[in-house]
Design an enzyme around this catalytic site. Structure first.
Site, PDB file in Angstrom:
ATOM      1  N   CYS A  43      15.847   3.051  -0.999  1.00 47.68           N
ATOM      2  CA  CYS A  43      14.402   3.465  -0.395  1.00 47.68           C
ATOM      3  C   CYS A  43      14.981   4.044   0.587  1.00 47.68           C
ATOM      4  CB  CYS A  43      13.654   1.398  -0.478  1.00 47.68           C
ATOM      5  SG  CYS A  43      14.135   0.074  -1.887  1.00 47.68           S
ATOM      6  N   CYS A  47      10.062   2.088   3.292  1.00 47.99           N
ATOM      7  CA  CYS A  47       9.466   1.240   1.536  1.00 47.99           C
ATOM      8  C   CYS A  47       8.754  -0.063   2.222  1.00 47.99           C
ATOM      9  CB  CYS A  47      10.550   1.213   0.855  1.00 47.99           C
ATOM     10  SG  CYS A  47       9.662   0.589  -1.258  1.00 47.99           S
ATOM     11  N   CYS A  74      13.927   3.750  -6.099  1.00 59.82           N
ATOM     12  CA  CYS A  74      12.283   3.108  -5.611  1.00 59.82           C
ATOM     13  C   CYS A  74      10.947   4.160  -6.231  1.00 59.82           C
ATOM     14  CB  CYS A  74      12.707   2.474  -4.582  1.00 59.82           C
ATOM     15  SG  CYS A  74      10.702   2.056  -4.351  1.00 59.82           S
ATOM     16  N   CYS A  77       8.452   3.899  -3.736  1.00 59.79           N
ATOM     17  CA  CYS A  77       8.175   5.043  -2.036  1.00 59.79           C
ATOM     18  C   CYS A  77       8.614   6.094  -2.463  1.00 59.79           C
ATOM     19  CB  CYS A  77       9.551   4.401  -0.776  1.00 59.79           C
ATOM     20  SG  CYS A  77      10.861   3.803  -1.007  1.00 59.79           S
TER      21      CYS A  77
END
Length: 356
Positions: A43, A47, A74, A77
């Site tokens: 991430c 995030c 992810c 994000c």
């Protein structure tokens, strides 16, 4: 990849990096990515997903290192897409710097080769970031150089050829029909009162003649804003008097706080006839709505003048009062705002109802 293998990749977070992750510090985005060994997902530091335990986080320099270690991006994000956006912005910044430094407008092929892209993909990237083609941007740079040189007293022919024009006809066309004498006056014989205030966007400067507001700028140091005003009116007498423009300052601050209410100020707009038509069209865009450059051009009966509309928006001397922030790219994206895209986004969101 098994969790045991994931824990042997990357590096643990130091205290500063952990603080950035724990507080979801937006300034940390783009500096590194984090891999969560319990989910095998990486991430961006900000995030919005649930914060994992520090012991389960590994730091990587970028998304490539994270993916090489077995982590996947992810979906909330989108750190890989963000990295691509940052890279694209850096490429365009480099191209803009090259255009600004060149004596003559660089060709699309030369700029694309410099960036390492095909001309087609570079053109799409440049337009997405700036709202203009490289050629249009370079023409705007030449026109600005011409206007500045004439205002400083250079002869028209000298200024035109120094700015990179091959003929006086091309220089006059780029200047939008402004006569050399008018450009050279640069506010001569006028007194402009300048007043400062602090706003949510940083320092705010309003400049006004006896007829109305002729300059409105913000989000830069006071010295830079005052220098911008002097550059636009190099021969005017400028006096600072915050009290004299207290009502104007209060109106602007109220607008920034609640932009859906609109901003009504007496204006003294100094520009070409076409620029004034564009600025008038912008003032007719209701708060909470946007228009594209092509829509503004069509509304003026000049659908072929998209580039000229973009140039008029860029030269708008009274942002907020003439709401150039309500003009967006053809794709609906936010491009080319003199005072920064985060402030353009904040104004539009507030006007759409997010500021209530």
């Amino acid at each position: 990849m098994p969790r045991a293998a994931l824990t042997r990749t990357g590096t643990p977070l130091d205290d500063l990096a952990w603080q950035a992750v724990a507080t979801r510090d937006p300034s940390a985005r783009g500096r590194f990515v984090i891999g969560v060994v319990t989910t095998a997902i990486y991430c961006a530091p900000g995030c919005p997903a649930r914060l994992p335990g520090r012991a389960n986080i590994r730091r990587f320099e970028d998304w490539r290192a994270a993916e090489a270690a077995g982590f996947r991006a992810c979906l909330r994000c989108r750190p890989k897409a963000e990295a691509a956006d940052l890279t694209g912005a850096a490429v365009v910044r480099d191209a803009v710097a090259a255009i600004e430094a060149a004596e003559a407008p660089p060709t699309l092929e030369a700029l694309a080769t410099r960036a390492g892209y095909s001309p087609f993909h570079f053109l799409r990237l440049f337009k997405a970031q700036t709202g203009l083609t490289p050629r249009a941007y370079a023409e705007a740079v030449r026109a600005r150089r011409l206007a500045e040189a004439v205002a400083e007293g250079a002869g028209v022919a000298e200024a035109a050829f120094a700015a990179g024009y091959g003929s006086l006809r091309g220089a006059y066309a780029a200047a939008g029909g402004i006569t050399p004498g008018r450009a050279r006056r640069g506010g001569a014989g006028e007194t402009i009162t300048a007043a400062f205030a602090e706003s949510p966007f940083g320092p705010l400067l309003v400049g006004a003649t006896a007829r109305g507001v002729c300059f409105l700028g913000f989000a830069e140091p006071r010295e830079a804003l005052l220098a911008d005003l002097r550059r636009r009116f190099p021969n005017a007498t400028i006096v600072t008097d915050d009290a004299a423009l207290a009502a104007h300052l209060a109106a602007v601050l109220a607008f920034i706080d609640r932009p859906r209410a609109g901003l009504a100020l007496p204006l003294d707009l100094q520009g070409t006839a076409f620029q004034k038509r564009v600025w008038d069209a912008l003032r007719r865009i209701p708060p909470g709505e946007t228009r594209t450059y092509s829509e503004v051009a069509a509304a003026l009966g000049r659908p072929d003048a998209v580039r000229a509309v973009a140039t008029a928006c860029a030269r708008n001397p009274v942002s907020l009062a003439v709401p150039c922030h309500r003009v967006v790219g053809k794709d609906g994206g936010l491009h080319g705002y003199r005072w920064g895209l985060p402030r353009k986004r904040a104004l539009l969101e507030a006007e759409a109802g997010g500021g209530d």
